[in-house]
Structures are given as structure tokens and as C-alpha cells.
Write a protein that holds these residues in place. Structure first.
Motif, PDB file in Angstrom:
ATOM      1  N   PRO A   4       0.830  -1.213   0.000  1.00 53.80           N
ATOM      2  CA  PRO A   4       0.000   0.000   0.000  1.00 53.80           C
ATOM      3  C   PRO A   4       0.861   1.258   0.000  1.00 53.80           C
ATOM      4  N   GLY A   5       0.391   2.279  -0.671  1.00 52.94           N
ATOM      5  CA  GLY A   5       1.112   3.539  -0.729  1.00 52.94           C
ATOM      6  C   GLY A   5       0.531   4.575   0.207  1.00 52.94           C
ATOM      7  N   TYR A   6       1.097   5.776   0.138  1.00 56.32           N
ATOM      8  CA  TYR A   6       0.609   6.886   0.958  1.00 56.32           C
ATOM      9  C   TYR A   6       0.267   8.075   0.071  1.00 56.32           C
ATOM     10  N   LEU A   7      -0.593   8.930   0.614  1.00 60.78           N
ATOM     11  CA  LEU A   7      -1.057  10.140  -0.057  1.00 60.78           C
ATOM     12  C   LEU A   7      -0.676  11.336   0.811  1.00 60.78           C
ATOM     13  N   ALA A   8       0.001  12.319   0.241  1.00 60.76           N
ATOM     14  CA  ALA A   8       0.389  13.547   0.948  1.00 60.76           C
ATOM     15  C   ALA A   8      -0.272  14.732   0.259  1.00 60.76           C
ATOM     16  N   VAL A   9      -0.925  15.596   1.057  1.00 58.87           N
ATOM     17  CA  VAL A   9      -1.704  16.706   0.497  1.00 58.87           C
ATOM     18  C   VAL A   9      -1.371  17.987   1.247  1.00 58.87           C
ATOM     19  N   ASP A  10      -0.982  19.009   0.514  1.00 56.95           N
ATOM     20  CA  ASP A  10      -0.745  20.335   1.081  1.00 56.95           C
ATOM     21  C   ASP A  10      -1.812  21.276   0.516  1.00 56.95           C
ATOM     22  N   SER A  11      -2.731  21.720   1.368  1.00 60.52           N
ATOM     23  CA  SER A  11      -3.830  22.591   0.948  1.00 60.52           C
ATOM     24  C   SER A  11      -3.546  24.009   1.420  1.00 60.52           C
ATOM     25  N   GLY A  12      -3.337  24.920   0.456  1.00 57.97           N
ATOM     26  CA  GLY A  12      -2.991  26.288   0.813  1.00 57.97           C
ATOM     27  C   GLY A  12      -3.737  27.301  -0.016  1.00 57.97           C
ATOM     28  N   SER A  14      -3.078  28.749  -2.744  1.00 57.84           N
ATOM     29  CA  SER A  14      -3.039  28.632  -4.193  1.00 57.84           C
ATOM     30  C   SER A  14      -3.630  27.326  -4.698  1.00 57.84           C
ATOM     31  N   GLY A  15      -4.188  26.504  -3.799  1.00 59.21           N
ATOM     32  CA  GLY A  15      -4.788  25.245  -4.205  1.00 59.21           C
ATOM     33  C   GLY A  15      -4.164  24.068  -3.501  1.00 59.21           C
ATOM     34  N   LEU A  16      -4.333  22.876  -4.096  1.00 59.67           N
ATOM     35  CA  LEU A  16      -3.792  21.643  -3.532  1.00 59.67           C
ATOM     36  C   LEU A  16      -2.497  21.263  -4.234  1.00 59.67           C
ATOM     37  N   ARG A  17      -1.544  20.799  -3.453  1.00 59.31           N
ATOM     38  CA  ARG A  17      -0.378  20.094  -3.987  1.00 59.31           C
ATOM     39  C   ARG A  17      -0.457  18.672  -3.442  1.00 59.31           C
ATOM     40  N   VAL A  18      -0.393  17.692  -4.314  1.00 57.53           N
ATOM     41  CA  VAL A  18      -0.663  16.314  -3.941  1.00 57.53           C
ATOM     42  C   VAL A  18       0.487  15.434  -4.409  1.00 57.53           C
ATOM     43  N   ALA A  19       0.860  14.468  -3.568  1.00 61.32           N
ATOM     44  CA  ALA A  19       1.927  13.538  -3.920  1.00 61.32           C
ATOM     45  C   ALA A  19       1.550  12.144  -3.434  1.00 61.32           C
ATOM     46  N   VAL A  20       2.040  11.144  -4.152  1.00 60.46           N
ATOM     47  CA  VAL A  20       1.829   9.742  -3.798  1.00 60.46           C
ATOM     48  C   VAL A  20       3.187   9.053  -3.801  1.00 60.46           C
ATOM     49  N   GLY A  21       3.378   8.145  -2.830  1.00 60.25           N
ATOM     50  CA  GLY A  21       4.630   7.408  -2.764  1.00 60.25           C
ATOM     51  C   GLY A  21       4.456   6.093  -2.054  1.00 60.25           C
ATOM     52  N   MET A  22       5.545   5.354  -1.981  1.00 64.27           N
ATOM     53  CA  MET A  22       5.580   4.073  -1.279  1.00 64.27           C
ATOM     54  C   MET A  22       6.214   4.281   0.085  1.00 64.27           C
ATOM     55  N   HIS A 293       6.699  18.169   1.652  1.00 67.67           N
ATOM     56  CA  HIS A 293       7.709  17.238   2.149  1.00 67.67           C
ATOM     57  C   HIS A 293       7.369  16.824   3.578  1.00 67.67           C
ATOM     58  N   GLY A 294       6.875  17.782   4.381  1.00 64.13           N
ATOM     59  CA  GLY A 294       6.467  17.465   5.743  1.00 64.13           C
ATOM     60  C   GLY A 294       5.303  16.489   5.778  1.00 64.13           C
ATOM     61  N   CYS A 295       4.332  16.663   4.880  1.00 65.76           N
ATOM     62  CA  CYS A 295       3.204  15.724   4.799  1.00 65.76           C
ATOM     63  C   CYS A 295       3.704  14.320   4.475  1.00 65.76           C
ATOM     64  N   ALA A 296       4.630  14.219   3.532  1.00 65.27           N
ATOM     65  CA  ALA A 296       5.166  12.911   3.156  1.00 65.27           C
ATOM     66  C   ALA A 296       5.933  12.278   4.310  1.00 65.27           C
ATOM     67  N   ARG A 297       6.667  13.088   5.050  1.00 66.40           N
ATOM     68  CA  ARG A 297       7.390  12.566   6.209  1.00 66.40           C
ATOM     69  C   ARG A 297       6.426  12.009   7.255  1.00 66.40           C
ATOM     70  N   ILE A 298       5.374  12.766   7.546  1.00 66.72           N
ATOM     71  CA  ILE A 298       4.385  12.293   8.520  1.00 66.72           C
ATOM     72  C   ILE A 298       3.729  11.014   8.021  1.00 66.72           C
TER      73      ILE A 298
END
Length: 324
Positions: A4-12, A14-22, A293-298
Motif C-alpha cells: 500500500p502507498g501513501y497520499l500527501a496533500v498540502d492545501s494552501g 493557491s490550491g492543492l499540492r498532492v503527492a503519492v509514494g511508497m 515534504h512534511g506531509c510525506a514525512r508524517i
């Protein structure tokens, strides 16, 4: 077997920045939306956030080759005061739409902190148009300022720009504390300064307009003592906010994020001096990453079951949903 992967979302703003990783890896796919999430009587609108997020998340999962998204971290501007609806509805919505079982909802100050320092004790100042400081000793969170351009954000871009325009108007009037160089730059940027109230006061984007003059203050600072004094005062305010949230013992680290750092030495030199005087026990370090990057770390820490950051509903809210 698919991991399973993870979803990281930064909502600010200017909109959403979204990333997916393992798990255990940096994000392998990223996308962004150009529309900020709405706020209303219930605060940040979880339905509007999900409308934008779900197609982005599904597309990114396919791009990254992730079969399912087990963990999601959403960092949101305004979460501390406007996050009630997100806390009530977003974990369930993420479970229904994307199969997410582990969710962390965070204030953007927290994700900025974790992006800059990781799960270590210290303080982070996010300085752009506004300014907020957040710190932790890993038992609880502390925050300072972030009160907006009318009540605070002292030392941020809007604060510096407003102080520079005040000095320009003082020079125009012949009052003490005026700056002829700042007056010249204000009229170059905005036109005759008599028109400034009519230009500024009706605007809904006043903070951004004020902050747009901050680089002019920095440009004048090397030769104009008034402009230099404004940046010295800004550095003092920033250091005060950092000191208010930084752990008082141990060996904490202090980092800065945000566009204000692009002003360079006219601000950074007095800032380093002020920090050394107020926080002699702390070590100044460069930020390692941004809020996404902080969202992905968490997300990585949460997926591995080793999240050590303090949980507080208004700062970092964690929900684990049982699977079938």
C-alpha cells in the motif's frame, strides 16, 4: 503482493499540492490543482477538498503504480481554527473514496515544521506574506503569531511592506522617520502616494499588495537607514516569535521557511544576530524541505507505526480506521 502507498496533500492559498509514494520512500508522483479549497460557516469545506483531491489521488496512484492508498496526510492552511468539519468528515470520506485507513490532519504550520526539521525538537518560522512560528519539545506544540496582517504577522512580508509605505508617506508629509528613497520607490510602483489609500483599502488582497513592497525595502536597506531599521525591527519580531515557541532546554534547532528569505542579507544578517542573542542554546539550520515534504514525512512515520509527534486536535489529528 502490492505494498500500500501513501497520499500527501498540502492545501494552501493557491490550491492543492498532492503527492503519492511508497512507504519509506520520497513521493514518486506529484500534481497540483489551481483552486483553493473553499471555507464557509463550517470552516474548511471537506466536500470541496474531496472533489478536487479524489481524481488527483487516483491519477497519481496509477502513475506511481500504487494499488491502494493506505495512509493519507492532509496539511491545511487555517486548520487550527477552521478545521472542525475536516476532523468530523474527512477521515470517513477518504476511507470511502480511496480506501484510506490511516489519516493525519495537520495545521500547515505543523507540516512546515516537519518538512523543515523532521520529528526533532526545535522551532520553525514560516515567513512569507504573513508569519507564524511553531515549536515542539515532542510532548506538545506551541505557536506564536499568525494573527493576520491587521493584528500580527509581525516581521512578515505585509508587515515590512506596510512599514516601508508608512516611511514613504512620512517623507511625503515632511514628518520625522520618513524615507525619500522609499517614497521614490513607492511612487514608481504604485503611482502618486496620495492615491495609496484608495488603492489599498478597498482591496481584498491587502496583505499581498503590502507584501509586494517588501522587496523595495530590502533594496533600499544598504544605503537608507530608515529601510535598514525596518528590516532590523522585522528581524527582532521574527526572533521574538521563534523564542516564544522554542524549547527552553536541550539542543533545539531553529529553521525558517517561506519566500521572505529571498530578501537575502539585508534581513538575514540582523535575523541571525537577533536569534543568537535570544536563543544562544539553539542551533540555526537550513530547512530540509517544504510543507508537502512534511506531509510525506508524517505519512511515512504513520504508515510505519512510529509517529512520535505530539497529537493535538487543532494541530495534528490522527485517526486509524479498522479495515475489514
Amino acid at each position: 503482493m502490492t505494498v500500500p502507498g501513501y497520499l500527501a496533500v498540502d492545501s494552501g492559498g493557491s490550491g492543492l499540492r498532492v503527492a503519492v509514494g511508497m512507504p519509506g520512500q520520497a513521493p514518486s508522483a506529484r500534481r497540483a490543482s489551481g483552486e483553493p479549497v473553499r471555507t464557509g460557516a463550517r470552516g474548511i469545506d471537506p466536500a470541496h477538498l474531496m472533489t478536487q483531491l479524489v481524481p488527483l489521488a487516483r491519477a497519481l496512484a496509477a502513475e506511481a503504480g500504487v494499488g491502494e492508498l493506505d495512509t493519507a496526510v492532509v496539511g491545511a492552511a487555517g486548520f487550527s481554527s477552521l478545521g472542525d468539519a475536516l476532523r468530523a468528515e474527512l477521515p470517513g470520506a477518504l476511507a470511502r473514496e480511496l480506501g484510506v485507513r490511516n489519516v493525519a490532519l495537520a495545521a500547515d504550520a505543523v507540516t512546515a515544521y516537519v518538512g523543515a526539521l523532521g520529528p526533532r525538537p526545535g522551532a520553525v518560522v514560516a515567513a512569507g506574506t504573513g508569519l507564524i512560528a511553531v515549536g515542539t519539545d515532542l510532548t506538545g506544540w506551541r505557536r506564536a503569531d499568525g494573527w493576520g496582517h491587521l493584528l500580527g504577522d509581525c516581521g512578515g512580508g505585509a508587515w515590512i511592506g506596510r512599514a516601508g509605505l508608512e516611511a514613504a508617506l512620512r517623507a511625503h508629509d515632511g514628518r520625522d522617520g520618513g524615507s525619500a528613497p522609499l517614497l521614490a520607490r513607492a511612487e514608481e510602483q504604485f503611482g502618486p502616494v496620495r492615491g495609496l489609500p484608495g488603492l489599498l483599502y478597498p482591496r481584498t488582497d491587502r496583505p499581498a499588495l503590502l507584501a509586494s513592497f517588501a522587496p523595495q525595502v530590502a533594496a533600499c536597506a544598504l544605503s537608507d537607514p530608515v529601510a535598514s531599521g525596518i528590516l532590523r525591527a522585522a528581524a527582532r519580531n521574527i526572533a521574538e516569535s521563534a523564542a516564544a515557541v522554542c524549547p527552553a532546554s536541550g539542543a533545539p534547532e531553529v529553521a525558517f521557511t517561506g519566500g521572505l528569505l529571498e530578501m537575502g542579507d539585508p534581513l538575514l544578517v540582523p535575523l541571525r544576530e537577533e536569534l543568537a542573542a535570544r536563543l544562544p542554546h539553539a542551533r540555526q539550520v537550513p530547512a530540509e524541505g517544504d510543507p508537502l515534504h512534511g506531509c510525506a514525512r508524517i505519512a511515512n512515520e504513520l504508515a510505519a507505526g512510529r509517529l512520535t509527534l505530539p497529537g493535538e486536535p487543532s494541530m495534528l489529528y490522527v485517526v486509524r480506521t479498522k479495515g475489514d
